[in-house]
Design a protein around this motif. Structure first.
Motif, short mmCIF file in Angstrom:
data_model
loop_
_atom_site.label_atom_id
_atom_site.label_comp_id
_atom_site.label_asym_id
_atom_site.label_seq_id
_atom_site.Cartn_x
_atom_site.Cartn_y
_atom_site.Cartn_z
N LYS A 57 -1.78 23.41 111.25
CA LYS A 57 -2.22 25.10 112.20
C LYS A 57 -0.83 25.51 112.74
CE LYS A 57 -6.60 24.52 112.64
NZ LYS A 57 -7.33 24.63 111.36
N ARG A 58 -0.44 26.34 112.80
CA ARG A 58 0.30 27.15 111.92
C ARG A 58 1.31 27.76 113.74
NH1 ARG A 58 1.62 31.72 107.39
NH2 ARG A 58 1.20 30.21 105.61
N VAL A 59 1.38 26.29 114.92
CA VAL A 59 1.64 26.65 116.11
C VAL A 59 2.48 27.29 116.03
CG1 VAL A 59 2.01 25.48 117.74
CG2 VAL A 59 0.23 24.49 116.31
N TRP A 60 3.49 27.36 115.46
CA TRP A 60 5.48 28.38 115.95
C TRP A 60 5.24 29.36 115.60
CZ3 TRP A 60 10.20 28.08 116.63
CH2 TRP A 60 11.27 29.38 116.01
N CYS A 61 3.93 29.94 114.36
CA CYS A 61 3.73 31.22 114.55
C CYS A 61 3.43 32.15 115.19
CB CYS A 61 3.37 31.90 112.88
SG CYS A 61 3.81 30.85 111.76
N ARG A 62 2.18 31.44 115.77
CA ARG A 62 1.01 31.88 116.83
C ARG A 62 2.09 32.08 117.97
NH1 ARG A 62 -4.36 31.55 118.70
NH2 ARG A 62 -4.45 32.97 120.45
N TYR A 63 2.60 30.85 118.27
CA TYR A 63 3.28 31.46 119.80
C TYR A 63 4.63 31.76 120.00
CZ TYR A 63 -1.26 29.34 120.94
OH TYR A 63 -2.17 29.05 121.35
N LEU A 64 5.46 30.72 118.64
CA LEU A 64 7.47 31.48 119.15
C LEU A 64 7.74 31.75 118.51
CD1 LEU A 64 8.20 27.24 119.84
CD2 LEU A 64 7.83 29.31 121.54
N CYS A 65 7.02 32.42 116.92
CA CYS A 65 8.17 33.12 115.88
C CYS A 65 8.76 34.31 116.74
CB CYS A 65 7.00 33.93 114.67
SG CYS A 65 7.81 34.72 113.52
N PRO A 66 10.01 34.58 116.66
CA PRO A 66 10.15 36.37 117.10
C PRO A 66 9.65 37.65 116.51
CG PRO A 66 11.71 34.99 116.04
CD PRO A 66 10.57 34.41 115.27
N VAL A 67 8.43 37.32 115.56
CA VAL A 67 8.18 39.04 115.35
C VAL A 67 7.04 38.72 115.27
CG1 VAL A 67 10.31 38.82 113.59
CG2 VAL A 67 8.46 37.99 112.63
N SER A 68 6.56 37.29 116.04
CA SER A 68 4.73 37.51 115.61
C SER A 68 4.32 38.56 116.96
CB SER A 68 4.61 35.96 116.42
OG SER A 68 3.32 36.18 116.21
N GLY A 69 5.43 38.62 117.83
CA GLY A 69 4.67 39.44 118.77
C GLY A 69 4.60 41.20 118.15
N VAL A 70 5.86 41.43 117.61
CA VAL A 70 5.80 42.80 116.53
C VAL A 70 4.36 43.26 115.52
CG1 VAL A 70 7.74 44.11 115.60
CG2 VAL A 70 8.37 42.68 117.57
N PHE A 71 4.89 41.81 114.78
CA PHE A 71 3.77 42.35 114.17
C PHE A 71 2.03 42.30 113.79
CE2 PHE A 71 6.17 39.44 109.87
CZ PHE A 71 7.21 40.89 110.33
N SER A 72 1.54 41.76 115.04
CA SER A 72 0.54 41.53 116.10
C SER A 72 0.06 43.43 116.65
CB SER A 72 -0.03 40.44 117.02
OG SER A 72 1.34 41.02 118.56
N LEU A 73 1.48 43.71 117.31
CA LEU A 73 1.34 45.19 117.61
C LEU A 73 0.88 45.93 116.44
CD1 LEU A 73 4.01 45.31 120.72
CD2 LEU A 73 1.50 45.56 120.64
N LEU A 74 1.40 45.84 116.08
CA LEU A 74 1.52 46.45 113.88
C LEU A 74 0.53 47.05 113.78
CD1 LEU A 74 5.29 46.79 112.82
CD2 LEU A 74 4.39 48.06 114.62
N ALA A 75 0.00 45.13 113.33
CA ALA A 75 -1.37 45.57 113.11
C ALA A 75 -2.99 45.55 113.35
CB ALA A 75 -1.62 43.99 113.01
N ARG A 76 -2.66 46.45 114.63
CA ARG A 76 -3.59 46.90 115.16
C ARG A 76 -4.00 48.31 114.37
NH1 ARG A 76 -5.27 45.31 120.48
NH2 ARG A 76 -3.68 43.42 121.01
N ILE A 77 -3.54 49.32 113.66
CA ILE A 77 -2.70 50.13 113.31
C ILE A 77 -3.93 49.72 111.71
CG2 ILE A 77 -2.38 51.29 115.25
CD1 ILE A 77 0.31 51.48 113.38
N ALA A 78 -3.54 48.58 111.44
CA ALA A 78 -3.97 48.29 109.62
C ALA A 78 -5.28 48.94 109.80
CB ALA A 78 -3.54 47.07 109.75
N PRO A 79 -5.61 49.80 108.74
CA PRO A 79 -6.59 50.48 108.01
C PRO A 79 -7.58 49.47 107.29
CG PRO A 79 -4.72 50.79 106.69
CD PRO A 79 -4.25 50.50 107.32
#
Length: 497
Positions: free
Chosen positions: A204-226
Motif C-alpha cells: 500500500k501507499r502509506v506515505w502517499c495517504r498520510y505523509l506526502c507534502p503535497v497529498s493534502g493539496v492534491f486532495s483539495l484540487l481533485a475535488r473539482i476535477a471533472p
C-alpha cells in the motif's frame, strides 16, 4: 409458430468507463510507464546535482556562443587575459551547463506546473499512474516488513505540516535554482517515502495517504476535477456472489467512496462488481454537496487551503519580488549595524541550511534566512487570517459550515498555484529570448476565471443553505473579503511590483 427470440445486448459503456476498464486490465503497462518516469525523475533530480552550476550567462537554446573562457564572470582569451569590450563574445555554454538548465526547465518549468493542471482536470491520475515517489513507495511496501500503521502516523495534520515545512525549507535553500537543493528536498522525500513503505503496509501507499507534502493539496484540487471513479452502491450491493477485495493502494473503502479527494485514479477498481466506472461529472458537484452527509472536509484540510495554499504558498512566491521584503531587509541590516550586532550579517551557513553558492554570487546571511521565514509567515498569517475571518463571518451569518464554504476557494487557490509555479517557466523562457508580451493578459484571464468560479461557488453555497434571503445577502461581504484578499496578493506580484 415459433416463439420470438429476444437477444440481450449488454449496455455499451461510455468511452471514459472503457478507459477505466483498460487501466484495470493493463496494469503491467501502467507499471512500465511508472518505472520509466522513475528513471526520468532520477535524471532530472540526481544527475544535475553532481554537475557544476551553470554560469549566469549560460543559455539553453539562444545566443551565438563563442567566448573562449570565463574567469570570475569576465570574458577572457584562452590564456585568461580579459578581453576588451569590443572583442567580447557571448558565453559559450558547455554541455553540462545546458544539461543542468534543461533539467531545471523540464522539472520546475514544465513538470510541476502541469502536475497541478493534471489534478485540476483529471483528478489524482498523477498520483496513481505517474508519480515516481508513489511507485517506489508501493514497491518498497510490497517487499518490506508490512507492519501495522501506527496511530501517530494517521494524524490528519501531517499533510498541512509537511507542506508548510517543505515550502519554507525550499525557500531557504533556493530549491528552484540549485540542483543540490532540489536533490536534498525531493530526494530526501523519496527516501522517506521508500522507508515508510518498507516499514508499514502490505503493498500500500502509506506515505502517499498520510505523509506526502503535497497529498493534502492534491486532495483539495481533485475535488473539482471533472472526471472521477463513480461508485454505484445499488449495483455493488446487488452483485451476485462474493468477489475479491479491491487492491486499493491509498487504503480507501471503495464501496463507501463519495469523494475524489483521496482516490489516486489508478484504475484498479474499475468494473469491480459492475459498480465502479470512470465517469464525467460537474466540476462543481463535490463542492456544492460539501457538508451534506459525510462529505464535510476536515478542519485540517480547510486550514491547509486557507493558510497553506492561500497563505504560505503565496508568501513563498511573493518574497523574491516584494519591495517590502527589500525595505525590511535594509532596515533590519541598518539596525543591526547601529547596535554593533554583526553575526546575523555573516554568510557562513552551510548550503543545506541556507543558500550558499559563492561561485554564483548567491549567498544568504543569517538575517536573510530569518527574514524569509518572517516574511512568509507574516504573509500567511495576514492573508490566511483575513480569508478565515471572511469565511467565518459569512458562514455564521448564513448558518453553514465554514469548512464547506472554504472549499469554494479551491478554484482560485489551484489557479494561483499554477500561476506561481509558472513564474519559473516564464523566467526560463524570458532568459531564452521568447516573446512574452501576451503573458500579463493570460495571467489576468486565469486569475479572473479563478475569482469568478470561486465567487459563484461561494454564492451558491450561501444562497442554497442560508435560512433566508436576508441572511444570504448579509453574508456576501465576508465571502467578498476572502476573495479580494487572495486576488490582491497576486495583483501585487504580477502587475504592481
Amino acid at each position: 409458430m415459433h416463439a420470438a427470440v429476444i437477444a440481450f445486448h449488454p449496455r455499451r459503456k461510455p468511452r471514459l468507463a472503457r478507459l477505466g476498464d483498460w487501466m484495470a486490465a493493463h496494469r503491467q503497462a501502467i507499471l512500465a510507464v511508472q518505472w520509466a518516469i522513475v528513471l526520468f525523475y532520477a535524471f532530472l533530480v540526481v544527475l544535475p546535482a553532481f554537475l557544476p552550476h551553470p554560469h549566469p550567462e549560460a543559455r539553453l537554446f539562444s545566443g551565438d556562443f563563442g567566448a573562449s573562457s570565463f574567469v570570475d564572470g569576465e570574458a577572457c582569451a584562452p590564456d585568461g587575459t580579459p578581453l576588451p569590450p569590443q572583442d567580447k563574445a557571448p558565453y559559450a555554454a558547455q554541455w553540462h551547463e545546458r544539461l543542468v538548465l534543461l533539467a531545471q526547465y523540464l522539472f520546475w518549468g514544465v513538470w510541476w506546473p502541469f502536475v497541478i493542471l493534471s489534478i485540476l482536470f483529471m483528478g489524482r491520475v498523477w498520483c496513481g499512474v505517474l508519480c515516481p515517489e508513489g511507485a517506489l513507495a508501493e514497491f518498497a511496501s510490497r517487499h518490506g516488513r508490512g507492519k501495522a500503521i501506527p496511530k501517530w502516523l494517521r494524524w490528519s495534520g501531517w499533510p498541512f505540516l509537511a507542506f508548510v515545512l517543505t515550502t519554507l525549507y525550499g525557500q531557504l535553500v533556493s530549491v528552484y535554482e540549485y540542483p543540490q537543493a532540489a536533490l536534498l528536498i525531493l530526494g530526501g522525500s523519496t527516501v522517506a517515502a521508500v522507508a515508510v513503505g518498507w516499514m508499514y503496509g502490505r503493498g500500500k501507499r502509506v506515505w502517499c495517504r498520510y505523509l506526502c507534502p503535497v497529498s493534502g493539496v492534491f486532495s483539495l484540487l481533485a475535488r473539482i476535477a471533472p472526471v472521477h471513479f463513480r461508485i454505484d452502491r445499488a449495483a455493488w450491493d446487488a452483485h451476485p456472489g462474493r468477489t475479491a477485495a479491491v487492491d486499493c493502494a491509498p487504503l480507501l473503502d471503495v464501496k463507501h467512496m463519495t469523494s475524489a479527494a483521496q482516490c489516486h485514479a489508478c484504475g484498479r477498481c474499475s468494473g469491480h462488481r459492475d459498480a465502479v466506472e470512470l465517469s464525467a461529472r460537474s466540476p462543481n458537484a463535490e463542492i456544492l454537496s460539501a457538508g451534506l452527509g459525510n462529505t464535510a472536509p476536515r478542519t485540517s484540510e480547510a486550514l491547509l487551503l486557507v493558510f497553506g495554499m492561500l497563505g504560505v504558498a503565496i508568501g513563498a512566491f511573493q518574497w523574491t519580488v516584494s519591495p517590502w521584503f527589500v525595505a525590511l531587509r535594509q532596515g533590519a541590516a541598518e539596525w543591526l549595524v547601529e547596535h554593533d550586532l554583526f553575526w546575523p550579517l555573516e554568510s557562513n551557513a552551510p548550503w543545506w541550511l541556507l543558500t550558499h553558492y559563492p561561485e554564483a554570487n548567491d549567498v544568504f546571511t543569517w538575517l536573510d534566512g530569518a527574514l524569509i521565514l518572517a516574511y512568509i509567515g507574516g504573509v500567511a498569517l495576514v492573508l490566511g487570517g483575513a480569508v478565515l475571518a471572511g469565511l467565518t463571518f459569512a458562514a455564521r451569518i448564513a448558518k453553514i459550515d465554514w469548512r464547506a464554504l472554504a472549499l469554494s476557494l479551491i478554484p482560485l487557490a489551484g489557479i494561483g498555484l499554477f500561476l506561481g509555479l509558472s513564474m519559473m517557466t516564464a523566467t526560463h523562457l524570458r532568459a531564452e529570448g521568447a516573446p512574452l508580451g501576451w503573458l500579463p493578459i493570460a495571467r489576468g484571464a486565469l486569475l479572473a476565471v479563478g475569482l469568478t468560479w470561486s465567487g459563484w461557488l461561494g454564492m451558491r453555497l450561501i444562497f442554497d443553505r442560508a435560512p433566508n434571503l436576508q441572511r444570504a445577502v448579509l453574508a456576501l461581504p465576508g465571502l467578498g473579503l476572502a476573495l479580494s484578499v487572495a486576488a490582491a496578493a497576486w495583483i501585487l506580484v504580477f502587475w504592481l511590483w
